[in-house]
Design a protein around this motif. Structure first.
Motif, PDB file in Angstrom:
ATOM      1  N   PRO A  26       0.911  -1.249  -0.053  1.00  0.00           N
ATOM      2  CA  PRO A  26       0.123   0.140   0.180  1.00  0.00           C
ATOM      3  C   PRO A  26       0.772   1.355   0.073  1.00  0.00           C
ATOM      4  CG  PRO A  26       0.004  -1.155   2.143  1.00  0.00           C
ATOM      5  CD  PRO A  26       0.597  -1.817   1.382  1.00  0.00           C
ATOM      6  N   SER A  27       0.443   2.066  -0.734  1.00  0.00           N
ATOM      7  CA  SER A  27       0.984   3.674  -0.706  1.00  0.00           C
ATOM      8  C   SER A  27       0.492   4.488   0.048  1.00  0.00           C
ATOM      9  CB  SER A  27       0.969   4.254  -2.161  1.00  0.00           C
ATOM     10  OG  SER A  27      -0.420   4.459  -2.711  1.00  0.00           O
ATOM     11  N   SER A  28      -0.706   4.041   1.159  1.00  0.00           N
ATOM     12  CA  SER A  28      -1.081   4.913   1.686  1.00  0.00           C
ATOM     13  C   SER A  28      -1.650   4.136   3.241  1.00  0.00           C
ATOM     14  CB  SER A  28      -2.214   5.738   1.529  1.00  0.00           C
ATOM     15  OG  SER A  28      -3.048   5.080   0.894  1.00  0.00           O
ATOM     16  N   PRO A  29      -1.772   4.445   4.406  1.00  0.00           N
ATOM     17  CA  PRO A  29      -2.224   3.796   5.206  1.00  0.00           C
ATOM     18  C   PRO A  29      -3.503   3.055   5.084  1.00  0.00           C
ATOM     19  CG  PRO A  29      -1.616   5.872   6.147  1.00  0.00           C
ATOM     20  CD  PRO A  29      -1.754   5.885   4.653  1.00  0.00           C
ATOM     21  N   ILE A  30      -3.531   1.608   5.863  1.00  0.00           N
ATOM     22  CA  ILE A  30      -4.705   0.924   5.756  1.00  0.00           C
ATOM     23  C   ILE A  30      -5.628   1.466   6.802  1.00  0.00           C
ATOM     24  CG2 ILE A  30      -5.610  -1.335   5.960  1.00  0.00           C
ATOM     25  CD1 ILE A  30      -4.057  -0.931   3.226  1.00  0.00           C
ATOM     26  N   ALA A  31      -7.194   1.801   6.430  1.00  0.00           N
ATOM     27  CA  ALA A  31      -7.996   1.980   7.683  1.00  0.00           C
ATOM     28  C   ALA A  31      -8.035   0.633   8.606  1.00  0.00           C
ATOM     29  CB  ALA A  31      -9.201   2.404   7.075  1.00  0.00           C
ATOM     30  N   PRO A  32      -8.676   1.006   9.779  1.00  0.00           N
ATOM     31  CA  PRO A  32      -8.692  -0.076  10.722  1.00  0.00           C
ATOM     32  C   PRO A  32     -10.105  -0.941  10.235  1.00  0.00           C
ATOM     33  CG  PRO A  32      -8.843   2.004  11.864  1.00  0.00           C
ATOM     34  CD  PRO A  32      -8.783   2.493  10.415  1.00  0.00           C
ATOM     35  N   ASP A  33     -10.971  -0.327   9.430  1.00  0.00           N
ATOM     36  CA  ASP A  33     -12.163  -0.988   8.778  1.00  0.00           C
ATOM     37  C   ASP A  33     -11.767  -1.252   7.312  1.00  0.00           C
ATOM     38  OD1 ASP A  33     -13.565  -1.017  11.401  1.00  0.00           O
ATOM     39  OD2 ASP A  33     -14.210   1.021  10.917  1.00  0.00           O
ATOM     40  N   VAL A  34     -11.991  -2.397   6.942  1.00  0.00           N
ATOM     41  CA  VAL A  34     -11.681  -2.859   5.521  1.00  0.00           C
ATOM     42  C   VAL A  34     -12.878  -3.846   5.215  1.00  0.00           C
ATOM     43  CG1 VAL A  34     -10.184  -3.825   4.174  1.00  0.00           C
ATOM     44  CG2 VAL A  34      -9.355  -2.845   6.091  1.00  0.00           C
ATOM     45  N   LEU A  35     -13.304  -3.571   3.800  1.00  0.00           N
ATOM     46  CA  LEU A  35     -14.288  -4.443   3.267  1.00  0.00           C
ATOM     47  C   LEU A  35     -13.290  -4.942   2.202  1.00  0.00           C
ATOM     48  CD1 LEU A  35     -17.019  -1.842   2.016  1.00  0.00           C
ATOM     49  CD2 LEU A  35     -17.112  -3.681   3.860  1.00  0.00           C
ATOM     50  N   VAL A  36     -13.485  -6.552   2.005  1.00  0.00           N
ATOM     51  CA  VAL A  36     -12.717  -7.423   1.238  1.00  0.00           C
ATOM     52  C   VAL A  36     -13.216  -8.200   0.309  1.00  0.00           C
ATOM     53  CG1 VAL A  36     -10.782  -7.495   2.819  1.00  0.00           C
ATOM     54  CG2 VAL A  36     -12.590  -9.029   3.375  1.00  0.00           C
TER      55      VAL A  36
ATOM     56  N   MET B  89      -9.587 -14.849  -5.660  1.00  0.00           N
ATOM     57  CA  MET B  89     -10.481 -15.893  -5.482  1.00  0.00           C
ATOM     58  C   MET B  89      -9.907 -16.958  -4.490  1.00  0.00           C
ATOM     59  SD  MET B  89     -12.461 -16.895  -8.991  1.00  0.00           S
ATOM     60  CE  MET B  89     -11.051 -16.714  -9.972  1.00  0.00           C
ATOM     61  N   GLY B  90     -10.693 -17.285  -3.742  1.00  0.00           N
ATOM     62  CA  GLY B  90     -10.284 -18.519  -2.982  1.00  0.00           C
ATOM     63  C   GLY B  90      -9.747 -18.319  -1.448  1.00  0.00           C
ATOM     64  N   ALA B  91      -9.812 -19.298  -0.774  1.00  0.00           N
ATOM     65  CA  ALA B  91      -9.414 -19.203   0.603  1.00  0.00           C
ATOM     66  C   ALA B  91      -7.834 -18.917   0.854  1.00  0.00           C
ATOM     67  CB  ALA B  91      -9.646 -20.479   1.383  1.00  0.00           C
ATOM     68  N   PRO B  92      -6.930 -19.457   0.097  1.00  0.00           N
ATOM     69  CA  PRO B  92      -5.545 -19.202   0.132  1.00  0.00           C
ATOM     70  C   PRO B  92      -5.170 -17.529  -0.033  1.00  0.00           C
ATOM     71  CG  PRO B  92      -5.754 -21.396  -1.118  1.00  0.00           C
ATOM     72  CD  PRO B  92      -7.021 -20.617  -0.925  1.00  0.00           C
ATOM     73  N   SER B  93      -5.774 -17.240  -1.085  1.00  0.00           N
ATOM     74  CA  SER B  93      -5.658 -15.677  -1.606  1.00  0.00           C
ATOM     75  C   SER B  93      -6.291 -14.929  -0.479  1.00  0.00           C
ATOM     76  CB  SER B  93      -6.057 -15.230  -2.813  1.00  0.00           C
ATOM     77  OG  SER B  93      -5.739 -14.165  -3.193  1.00  0.00           O
ATOM     78  N   ALA B  94      -7.377 -15.095  -0.106  1.00  0.00           N
ATOM     79  CA  ALA B  94      -7.842 -14.275   1.156  1.00  0.00           C
ATOM     80  C   ALA B  94      -7.425 -14.615   2.381  1.00  0.00           C
ATOM     81  CB  ALA B  94      -9.459 -14.726   1.208  1.00  0.00           C
ATOM     82  N   ALA B  95      -6.820 -15.405   2.610  1.00  0.00           N
ATOM     83  CA  ALA B  95      -6.083 -15.660   3.988  1.00  0.00           C
ATOM     84  C   ALA B  95      -4.666 -14.718   4.058  1.00  0.00           C
ATOM     85  CB  ALA B  95      -5.750 -17.108   4.348  1.00  0.00           C
ATOM     86  N   ILE B  96      -3.910 -14.870   2.768  1.00  0.00           N
ATOM     87  CA  ILE B  96      -2.648 -13.934   2.604  1.00  0.00           C
ATOM     88  C   ILE B  96      -3.197 -12.444   2.925  1.00  0.00           C
ATOM     89  CG2 ILE B  96      -1.116 -13.077   0.976  1.00  0.00           C
ATOM     90  CD1 ILE B  96      -1.170 -16.061  -0.233  1.00  0.00           C
ATOM     91  N   VAL B  97      -4.309 -12.176   2.051  1.00  0.00           N
ATOM     92  CA  VAL B  97      -4.587 -10.588   2.226  1.00  0.00           C
ATOM     93  C   VAL B  97      -4.857 -10.093   3.561  1.00  0.00           C
ATOM     94  CG1 VAL B  97      -6.245  -8.875   1.230  1.00  0.00           C
ATOM     95  CG2 VAL B  97      -5.069 -10.581  -0.214  1.00  0.00           C
ATOM     96  N   LEU B  98      -5.885 -11.258   4.290  1.00  0.00           N
ATOM     97  CA  LEU B  98      -6.329 -10.517   5.400  1.00  0.00           C
ATOM     98  C   LEU B  98      -5.177 -10.725   6.760  1.00  0.00           C
ATOM     99  CD1 LEU B  98      -8.874  -9.996   7.275  1.00  0.00           C
ATOM    100  CD2 LEU B  98      -9.072 -12.475   7.849  1.00  0.00           C
ATOM    101  N   THR B  99      -4.217 -11.632   6.401  1.00  0.00           N
ATOM    102  CA  THR B  99      -3.090 -11.546   7.514  1.00  0.00           C
ATOM    103  C   THR B  99      -2.455 -10.328   7.034  1.00  0.00           C
ATOM    104  OG1 THR B  99      -3.092 -13.971   7.117  1.00  0.00           O
ATOM    105  CG2 THR B  99      -1.162 -12.792   8.002  1.00  0.00           C
ATOM    106  N   GLU B 100      -2.127 -10.038   5.688  1.00  0.00           N
ATOM    107  CA  GLU B 100      -1.339  -8.676   5.658  1.00  0.00           C
ATOM    108  C   GLU B 100      -1.998  -7.725   6.218  1.00  0.00           C
ATOM    109  OE1 GLU B 100       0.784  -8.734   1.852  1.00  0.00           O
ATOM    110  OE2 GLU B 100       1.710 -10.787   2.257  1.00  0.00           O
TER     111      GLU B 100
END
Length: 179
Positions: free
Chosen positions: A7-17, A64-75
């Motif tokens: 990310p080039s700017s801060p991530i908000a505490p609330d995120v839609l994924v 798509m899929g749990a592996p990619s979603a898990a990576i993104v949520l963790t990061e």
């Protein structure tokens, strides 16, 4: 350290994924005043900004899929996200559900590899407070999460419905397990 999100700017505490990058862009355009694209690395489009009420919000696609979603949520969590809501599509297993009907996941069965690897042997639930706040956002349903978009033979739908699943997707149980 975030490897997949840059990310080039801060991530908000609330995120839609949402999974779909196009849906991420559409949500950002609809919900944010002057959305800023904060990530495009690996095709995982992400946006941040403020809602018209002045609340910081990020929208980050997961792919798509749990592996990619898990990576993104963790990061996202490593980058400061504290609450995430998956916004996406699912397939109806319950014949009473209408095409396009709004539902929210109140529990999920992990039939995917990520959920199972995280120890999800029983149905999972999201955060109870967040679930209560989503109660007005469509019917509460039990989701079954699978690794397959096109199911192999034999078809597991009868077993899923027997376990109480009303819809099927590829991410929810893994996100509940990580949450």
């Amino acid at each position: 350290m975030s490897i997949h999100l840059r990310p080039s700017s801060p991530i908000a505490p609330d995120v839609l994924v949402p999974g779909d990058p196009g849906r991420a862009m559409a949500l950002a355009q609809q919900l944010l005043v002057k959305p800023i694209m904060h990530n495009l690395h690996r095709g995982l489009w992400g946006y941040s900004g403020e809602t018209p009420e002045g609340r910081r919000l990020s929208v980050q696609s997961t792919g798509m899929g749990a592996p990619s979603a898990a990576i993104v949520l963790t990061e996202l969590a490593q980058l400061g996200a504290r609450r995430a809501i998956r916004v996406g599509t699912c397939g109806a297993l319950d014949g009473s559900l209408e095409l396009g009907q709004l539902v929210h996941a109140d529990s999920a069965i992990g039939e995917d590899g990520v959920s199972r690897a995280l120890g999800a042997s029983q149905p999972l639930s999201g955060d109870p407070d967040l679930d209560a706040r989503l109660a007005g956002a469509g019917e509460g349903v039990r989701v079954v999460t699978t690794d397959f978009f096109y199911e192999p033979s034999p078809d597991p739908r009868e077993r899923w419905v027997g376990a109480g699943a009303q819809v099927v997707d590829m991410e929810t149980a893994a996100l509940f397990a990580l949450g």
